[in-house]
Motif scaffolding. Structure first.
Motif, PDB file in Angstrom:
ATOM      1  N   LEU A 191       0.815  -1.209   0.000  1.00 47.98           N
ATOM      2  CA  LEU A 191       0.000   0.000   0.000  1.00 47.98           C
ATOM      3  C   LEU A 191       0.853   1.265   0.000  1.00 47.98           C
ATOM      4  CD1 LEU A 191      -3.089   0.000   0.051  1.00 47.98           C
ATOM      5  CD2 LEU A 191      -3.011   0.463   2.480  1.00 47.98           C
ATOM      6  N   PHE A 192       1.912   1.258   0.821  1.00 46.65           N
ATOM      7  CA  PHE A 192       2.681   2.479   1.056  1.00 46.65           C
ATOM      8  C   PHE A 192       3.904   2.653   0.153  1.00 46.65           C
ATOM      9  CE2 PHE A 192       1.309   3.110   5.788  1.00 46.65           C
ATOM     10  CZ  PHE A 192       0.053   3.510   5.341  1.00 46.65           C
ATOM     11  N   ASP A 281      -7.145   8.271   2.532  1.00 50.27           N
ATOM     12  CA  ASP A 281      -5.975   8.102   1.670  1.00 50.27           C
ATOM     13  C   ASP A 281      -5.681   6.625   1.436  1.00 50.27           C
ATOM     14  OD1 ASP A 281      -5.122  10.938   1.440  1.00 50.27           O
ATOM     15  OD2 ASP A 281      -4.863  10.755   3.610  1.00 50.27           O
ATOM     16  N   TYR A 282      -5.951   5.815   2.464  1.00 50.54           N
ATOM     17  CA  TYR A 282      -5.663   4.380   2.390  1.00 50.54           C
ATOM     18  C   TYR A 282      -6.794   3.611   3.061  1.00 50.54           C
ATOM     19  CZ  TYR A 282      -0.962   6.257   1.611  1.00 50.54           C
ATOM     20  OH  TYR A 282       0.106   6.960   1.133  1.00 50.54           O
ATOM     21  N   LEU A 283      -7.030   2.390   2.560  1.00 51.77           N
ATOM     22  CA  LEU A 283      -7.983   1.487   3.195  1.00 51.77           C
ATOM     23  C   LEU A 283      -7.383   0.082   3.204  1.00 51.77           C
ATOM     24  CD1 LEU A 283     -10.328   3.326   1.118  1.00 51.77           C
ATOM     25  CD2 LEU A 283     -11.507   2.526   3.151  1.00 51.77           C
ATOM     26  N   LEU A 284      -7.611  -0.628   4.287  1.00 50.86           N
ATOM     27  CA  LEU A 284      -7.134  -2.003   4.449  1.00 50.86           C
ATOM     28  C   LEU A 284      -8.260  -2.847   5.025  1.00 50.86           C
ATOM     29  CD1 LEU A 284      -3.606  -1.618   6.118  1.00 50.86           C
ATOM     30  CD2 LEU A 284      -4.051  -2.790   3.967  1.00 50.86           C
ATOM     31  N   ARG A 344      -5.427   4.446  -2.189  1.00 49.87           N
ATOM     32  CA  ARG A 344      -4.927   3.094  -2.398  1.00 49.87           C
ATOM     33  C   ARG A 344      -5.547   2.192  -1.339  1.00 49.87           C
ATOM     34  NH1 ARG A 344      -0.862   2.062  -5.533  1.00 49.87           N
ATOM     35  NH2 ARG A 344      -0.077   0.334  -4.264  1.00 49.87           N
ATOM     36  N   LEU A 345      -5.970   0.998  -1.755  1.00 48.97           N
ATOM     37  CA  LEU A 345      -6.544   0.059  -0.788  1.00 48.97           C
ATOM     38  C   LEU A 345      -6.042  -1.349  -1.064  1.00 48.97           C
ATOM     39  CD1 LEU A 345      -9.090  -1.970  -1.825  1.00 48.97           C
ATOM     40  CD2 LEU A 345     -10.228   0.225  -2.086  1.00 48.97           C
ATOM     41  N   ALA A 346      -6.014  -2.142   0.002  1.00 45.73           N
ATOM     42  CA  ALA A 346      -5.634  -3.555  -0.106  1.00 45.73           C
ATOM     43  C   ALA A 346      -6.618  -4.375   0.708  1.00 45.73           C
ATOM     44  CB  ALA A 346      -4.210  -3.775   0.396  1.00 45.73           C
ATOM     45  N   ILE A 347      -7.007  -5.522   0.163  1.00 49.24           N
ATOM     46  CA  ILE A 347      -7.992  -6.375   0.830  1.00 49.24           C
ATOM     47  C   ILE A 347      -7.616  -7.832   0.605  1.00 49.24           C
ATOM     48  CG2 ILE A 347      -9.521  -6.359  -1.190  1.00 49.24           C
ATOM     49  CD1 ILE A 347     -11.914  -6.409   0.759  1.00 49.24           C
TER      50      ILE A 347
END
Length: 676
Positions: A191-192, A281-284, A344-347
């Motif tokens: 993500l980062f 800004d980010y999602l997880l 940006r996201l990650a799942i």
């Protein structure tokens, strides 16, 4: 106690005090809140006297809302106005129950609301009655959980270890509440990493949300990562969960870290979205695998039908037994617009979202929406047996609306299934872990991150165009060809068809006498039809439907029978049989009529012309086939394993035979030893 396992072991042994009044599967109801209370007690202890002194000075004054003032004195986003600490509770054994209750009620309102989700107060009287409360508090005084001694990341490990052990003792699913830390670290890396330059900016503030936050592991690791990258940066985290204990642990952890307590909410993310209208800004997320969304179905369907793309689920609804794609759509609805910097996201998913559902299904439509919007950046296939509650294969989806230039229109697949090391001791279903470079072991997290960042094809990486995963599902029709004849066998079918139509018509009436009359009339018509049809026996087998229909109409007209069109069609089809040598049946416009029994479907890659595909794959075998273009649907699927398939040649027969002979000899030798 120098490491988190020693501290977890200590707390685990304290749980033995509960044996008797509590069963092992109930231990966590007491031990988890006690651990949190002791942690909070250690955090507030240095400023406790100052808070009480400030409270006394404010009594009777003009300040109505003293909470912000006391929080500032405590140096936290919460405080406690009870005169007790754990040490003081230990000094009054006779009143331990009343004093502990008073201590809990002394927390500031938002903190108390989080703690109350443990439901611990209902256990105080039971523990006291069983003479377990005072020994329990005394034992917890022996462990120092102040952040200076137990950093937040280590505290997270302690909670995870305790939850795993308690849930294993009660045969529950520990993995529903937290994700292995190495998996989170990998997700955070993915993500980062593209933002490493931006994130090193002095004083930068970013936001991150986990809509299925559990005990808050993803939030904690994200904070840790950013702090390592830039000590001057701040990550404001948000989370929501509907498990009481997980939410209480996460909320308590966030309190200690100085995060706003309003950012961690309790409730179902689908039906009570406390983050509605917010973007991040980010999602997880690591939502539960394969969980039915039936309890939320009415709410979700209503939003889908009434709001469409104005709501969260406009792209479609997955099948009821797996809500994974609902979580992803929920997260996408919280992405910032590209002009505002994007998200940006990650799942984490199991394999189902990759390919479940054919063209036109909810799952396929959701994949199409995401891919055609150029949001799907990468998918990482992880090793199996990585999670505590399941051994299945899992995948990380990286989704963003701000792809780097070289990634636009592309999707990267990474096969990281071999990047793991066996654990010395299994933890539930978790037998593998991704190495993090500790203890001199390979840093497999870094290796996977490097493969992602390099964006180059190789043994473990494949890069595709977005359209490579799309296909046209075409309907291939073949003409209906029938012959017609009047034979005893076919007349028997006519009799069945005629009786059915007559009976179906009669059932519309409610009066019994009328029904009987209708049935009798129907039988009379049947007999007249059968008699008229026998006049056509001499026609033999007719291979043209229009010709035979004309013969039927003439026969009925001569017999003076008025046959309704539905009944005429039913009789005609009863006299028909499929015949490849017959002439093609045509509709009123002269077009070939398709045969439903010969209908077939083909998936044609989007990059390929449908007509060229038909010429090459279908027409050589079925020259009379055609495509019904009105039924063509676009679908998307990602058959991950196919792209990384490696052919393994079968073993030589001689090698297998030699091995069998060796085994036979070993068995014979063992039997000989037994019989001696």
């Amino acid at each position: 106690m120098n490491n988190f396992k020693e501290k977890a072991n200590f707390i685990w042994t304290v749980a033995e005090l509960l044996r008797g009044p509590y069963r092992p599967n109930q231990y966590k109801d007491v031990m988890l809140p006690m651990t949190v209370l002791r942690r909070l007690d250690c955090v507030l202890e240095p400023t406790k006297d100052a808070v009480l002194a400030k409270l006394k000075s404010l009594e009777g004054g003009k300040v109505q809302n003293v909470e912000p003032i006391l929080n500032k004195v405590a140096g936290q986003s919460f405080h406690n106005t009870s005169r007790f600490t754990f040490e003081k509770l230990k000094g009054d054994p006779s009143n331990i129950a009343a004093n502990l209750t008073n201590y809990i009620k002394g927390f500031s309102p938002r903190a108390r609301e989080i703690i109350e989700h443990f439901g611990f107060e209902e256990h105080i009287a039971k523990l006291d009655k069983a003479d377990r409360l005072y020994p329990l508090v005394s034992k917890f005084c022996e462990i120092d959980l102040h952040p200076d001694k137990v950093p937040n990341i280590e505290m997270g490990y302690i909670f995870e270890e305790l939850i795993r052990r308690f849930n294993e003792a009660s045969n529950e699913k520990a993995g529903d509440y937290f994700t292995p830390r190495e998996v989170i670290r990998l997700m955070v890396n993915l993500l980062f990493v593209p933002d490493s330059d931006v994130l090193t900016t002095k004083g930068i503030v970013k936001t991150l949300c986990d809509p299925a936050c559990g005990t808050g592991g993803m939030l904690s690791v994200s904070e840790e990562y950013l702090r390592e990258l830039n000590p001057d940066a701040r990550l404001e985290v948000f989370g929501q969960d509907y498990n009481d204990q997980a939410y209480a642990i996460c909320g308590s952890d966030m309190m200690i870290k100085g995060q706003s307590l309003d950012n961690i909410r309790f409730g179902d993310s689908f039906t009570a979205d406390y983050m509605a209208g917010k973007t991040f800004d980010y999602l997880l997320a690591n939502p539960p695998f394969g969980v039915k969304w039936e309890p939320e179905e009415d709410f979700i369907r209503k939003e889908y039908e009434e709001q469409g793309f104005g709501g969260r689920f406009g792209a479609g609804l997955p099948r009821i037994n797996d809500g994974s794609f609902l979580f992803l759509q929920h997260m996408i609805s919280k992405m910032k617009a590209s002009k505002d910097g994007g998200t940006r996201l990650a799942i984490v998913f199991n394999g189902s979202p990759l390919f479940t559902g054919s063209a036109g299904s909810g799952e396929s439509n959701i994949r199409q929406w995401i891919i055609e919007n150029d949001w799907l950046e990468a998918i990482v296939a992880m090793p199996d047996q990585l999670f505590y509650n399941t051994g299945i294969s899992t995948y990380i989806f990286v989704v963003t609306n701000r792809k780097e230039k070289q990634r636009r229109g592309k999707i990267q697949l990474i096969d990281a299934t071999g990047f793991f090391k066996k654990m010395r001791k299994s933890l539930g279903n978790k037998r593998n872990e991704i190495g993090d470079g500790s203890n001199g072991k390979p840093d497999q997290i870094a290796d996977i991150t490097r493969l992602y960042g390099e964006f180059k094809e190789g043994e473990y990486v494949k890069i595709f165009d977005n359209s490579d995963f799309g296909y046209n599902r075409i309907t291939v029709e073949r003409p209906l060809k029938l012959n017609f004849a009047v034979t005893e066998e076919r007349l028997a079918k006519v009799q069945e068809a005629g009786a059915f139509v007559s009976l179906a018509t009669s059932k519309k009436r409610k009066d019994a006498s009328i029904v009987e009359a209708e049935i009798a009339e129907g039988k009379t018509i049947q007999q007249a039809i059968l008699k008229a049809l026998r006049q056509l026996e001499s026609k033999g087998t007719v291979k043209n439907r229009d010709e035979f229909s004309a013969h039927m109409k003439t026969a009925f007209k001569k017999a003076g029978i008025a046959v309704p069109p539905p009944l005429f069609k039913a009789v005609l089809m009863a006299l028909a049989e499929r015949d490849e040598t017959a002439e093609t049946c045509k509709d009123s416009k002269g077009n070939p009529e398709p045969d439903p029994e010969l209908r077939d479907y083909e998936n044609v890659p989007l990059k390929e012309d449908i007509h060229e595909y038909m010429k090459r794959e279908v027409l050589p075998h079925m020259p009379d086939a055609w495509v019904d273009e009105s039924k063509t649907k676009i679908g998307y699927e990602i058959n991950f394993n196919r792209y990384f398939y490696k052919y393994t040649p079968p073993r030589l027969l001689a090698e297998i035979e030699s091995e069998l002979k060796k085994i036979e000899k070993e068995i014979a030798d063992m039997l000989a030893e037994v019989t001696e």
